[in-house]
Scaffold this motif. Structure first.
Motif, short mmCIF file in Angstrom:
data_model
loop_
_atom_site.label_atom_id
_atom_site.label_comp_id
_atom_site.label_asym_id
_atom_site.label_seq_id
_atom_site.Cartn_x
_atom_site.Cartn_y
_atom_site.Cartn_z
N MET A 13 0.81 -1.21 0.00
CA MET A 13 0.00 0.00 0.00
C MET A 13 0.85 1.27 0.00
N MET A 14 2.08 1.16 -0.42
CA MET A 14 3.01 2.29 -0.43
C MET A 14 2.40 3.52 -1.10
N ALA A 15 2.59 4.70 -0.44
CA ALA A 15 2.16 5.99 -0.97
C ALA A 15 0.64 6.08 -1.15
N GLN A 16 -0.10 5.34 -0.33
CA GLN A 16 -1.55 5.42 -0.36
C GLN A 16 -2.09 5.72 1.04
N LYS A 17 -3.33 6.17 1.10
CA LYS A 17 -3.96 6.42 2.39
C LYS A 17 -4.25 5.09 3.07
N LEU A 18 -3.81 4.97 4.33
CA LEU A 18 -3.94 3.70 5.03
C LEU A 18 -4.02 3.93 6.53
N SER A 19 -5.02 3.34 7.16
CA SER A 19 -5.18 3.46 8.61
C SER A 19 -4.83 2.13 9.27
N PRO A 20 -4.47 2.15 10.56
CA PRO A 20 -4.19 0.89 11.25
C PRO A 20 -5.41 -0.02 11.29
N TYR A 21 -6.60 0.57 11.32
CA TYR A 21 -7.82 -0.24 11.32
C TYR A 21 -7.95 -1.00 9.99
N SER A 22 -7.62 -0.35 8.89
CA SER A 22 -7.66 -1.01 7.58
C SER A 22 -6.69 -2.19 7.54
N ILE A 23 -5.53 -2.01 8.13
CA ILE A 23 -4.55 -3.09 8.19
C ILE A 23 -5.11 -4.25 9.01
N TYR A 24 -5.72 -3.92 10.14
CA TYR A 24 -6.32 -4.95 10.99
C TYR A 24 -7.39 -5.73 10.25
N GLU A 25 -8.27 -5.01 9.56
CA GLU A 25 -9.35 -5.66 8.82
C GLU A 25 -8.82 -6.60 7.75
N ARG A 26 -7.73 -6.22 7.11
CA ARG A 26 -7.16 -7.06 6.05
C ARG A 26 -6.42 -8.27 6.62
N LEU A 27 -5.60 -8.05 7.63
CA LEU A 27 -4.79 -9.15 8.17
C LEU A 27 -5.62 -10.20 8.89
N LYS A 28 -6.70 -9.78 9.52
CA LYS A 28 -7.51 -10.75 10.28
C LYS A 28 -8.22 -11.74 9.36
N GLN A 29 -8.26 -11.45 8.05
CA GLN A 29 -8.88 -12.37 7.10
C GLN A 29 -8.03 -13.61 6.87
N THR A 30 -6.73 -13.51 7.12
CA THR A 30 -5.83 -14.63 6.83
C THR A 30 -5.14 -15.21 8.07
N LYS A 31 -5.18 -14.48 9.21
CA LYS A 31 -4.52 -14.98 10.41
C LYS A 31 -5.19 -14.43 11.65
N LYS A 32 -4.94 -15.08 12.77
CA LYS A 32 -5.51 -14.64 14.03
C LYS A 32 -4.74 -13.42 14.51
N VAL A 33 -5.45 -12.30 14.66
CA VAL A 33 -4.79 -11.04 14.98
C VAL A 33 -5.48 -10.36 16.16
N SER A 34 -4.70 -9.95 17.14
CA SER A 34 -5.21 -9.15 18.24
C SER A 34 -5.18 -7.68 17.82
N LYS A 35 -6.34 -7.02 17.93
CA LYS A 35 -6.42 -5.62 17.50
C LYS A 35 -5.48 -4.74 18.33
N ASP A 36 -5.46 -4.96 19.65
CA ASP A 36 -4.59 -4.16 20.52
C ASP A 36 -3.12 -4.36 20.17
#
Length: 354
Positions: A188-211
């Motif tokens: 996502m280089m040089a694009q608008k990106l929030s930590p929440y967006s990262i969380y939403e994407r990563l949790k689709q493929t692995k177990k992720v703690s939001k905190d």
């Protein structure tokens, strides 16, 4: 620990062909902050070679032979006994107690709250520093910069091993969650990106703690593996994200987008120059202190640039923009505009000129 300290004290420091950076050390105490492979150790070692051999002690705190508890009990006594004037704690670990010496130099990734240490932030090479590594400066230098990026060590890594070398370095340096986030940020280089967006994407493929993800994201920002750019006059808006070095794009992602890579490269030059800037709709970088807009247009010509001027005309008028610079790969020229000076500059001329 006395045996190890004595070994380190007697060991000769070696620096292979040091290339001078835009920062340098004097006889004061420092903390040098920077990501892994940014050149912290080499900068310090080159300085130590200018001192008398028996006046300094260099300790790499990542040495697995170090017992921190025993080191804390013996280091001050060792420095006093051997009249150590300069103590270097490279890859510093905060559990190690600071000892009183005339000059203390600490190297670590994040900034420490130690008031009497002069702070230096060391980034990977900017383009001008990169040129010092080139045998000759010609039209191939910029292409070489795209291939290698700003890590000084990459000049000695064979081309077929560079991506794996960067991957191994990052895996060793970062926590697993930090590494996973960085991989996504590379896409996502040089694009608008929030930590929440990262969380939403990563949790689709692995177990992720939001905190945990948010803490890891903040850690990457604090250590400057990723940089965030705020929207002009909208501090709460989603920030654009940039990587600490353009070489991470190809090392961590198969996605190809030259325009974003080029924009990241321009951003890093602005960052290393200490220039405060913001993004806006249709504006890559707005520099309020200069009333200037920077546009990243690697393959632009006068016609496409003129169309771009029309699209951002409202911004130009609203903020009384005096100068618009379109950074290109190799095209140079100017465009007529009633209110602003508009010019196209090749990246290599712009980076060295600024």
């Amino acid at each position: 620990m006395e045996i190890l300290l004595q070994e380190l004290y007697k060991t000769d420091i070696y620096v292979d062909k040091f290339h001078f950076r835009k920062v340098y050390l004097e006889d004061t105490s420092y903390q040098i902050n920077g990501i892994s492979q940014s050149g912290k150790s080499k900068l310090v070692k080159n300085y130590l070679l200018s001192l008398k051999k028996n006046s300094y002690l260099y300790i790499d705190c990542s040495d697995i032979r170090i017992d921190i508890e025993k080191l804390n009990l013996t280091l001050a006594k060792f420095c006093n006994l051997n009249k150590i004037d300069t103590l270097v704690l490279d890859n510093y670990i905060e559990d190690i107690k600071i000892v009183n010496v005339p000059q203390l130099i600490i190297c670590c990734e994040t900034h420490l709250k130690i008031d009497y240490l002069k702070s230096i932030r060391l980034y990977p090479l900017d383009y001008e520093e990169f040129l010092a590594y080139e045998h000759k400066y010609d039209s191939t230098a910029l292409n070489h910069f795209f291939q290698l990026g700003g890590f000084p060590s990459m000049h000695k890594v064979p081309s077929d091993e560079r991506n794996i070398y960067i991957q191994k370095t990052l895996k060793y340096t970062l926590e697993t969650m930090e590494f996973d986030i960085l991989i996504f940020c590379a896409k996502m280089m040089a694009q608008k990106l929030s930590p929440y967006s990262i969380y939403e994407r990563l949790k689709q493929t692995k177990k992720v703690s939001k905190d945990k993800l948010y803490k890891s994201y903040e850690s990457l920002c604090a250590k400057n593996y990723i940089h965030l750019l705020e929207k002009n006059n909208h501090p709460k808006a989603t920030k654009k994200i940039y990587l600490c070095d353009i070489s991470l794009k190809s090392a961590l992602s198969l996605d190809k987008h030259f325009g974003r890579l080029f924009e990241n490269m321009v951003f890093l030059e602005l960052l290393k120059s200490g220039i405060e800037c913001f993004y806006d709709d249709g504006i890559d970088f707005y520099i309020p202190s200069r009333d200037e807009i920077i546009l990243c247009k690697p393959f632009a010509d006068e016609r496409t640039l003129f169309k771009k001027m029309e699209a951002i005309e409202a911004f130009i008028f609203s903020y009384s923009i005096k100068k618009i610079t379109a950074i290109t790969m190799n095209r140079e020229g100017s465009v007529s505009h009633p209110f602003s000076r508009v010019e196209m500059l090749p990246f290599d001329i712009w980076a060295i000129g600024d």
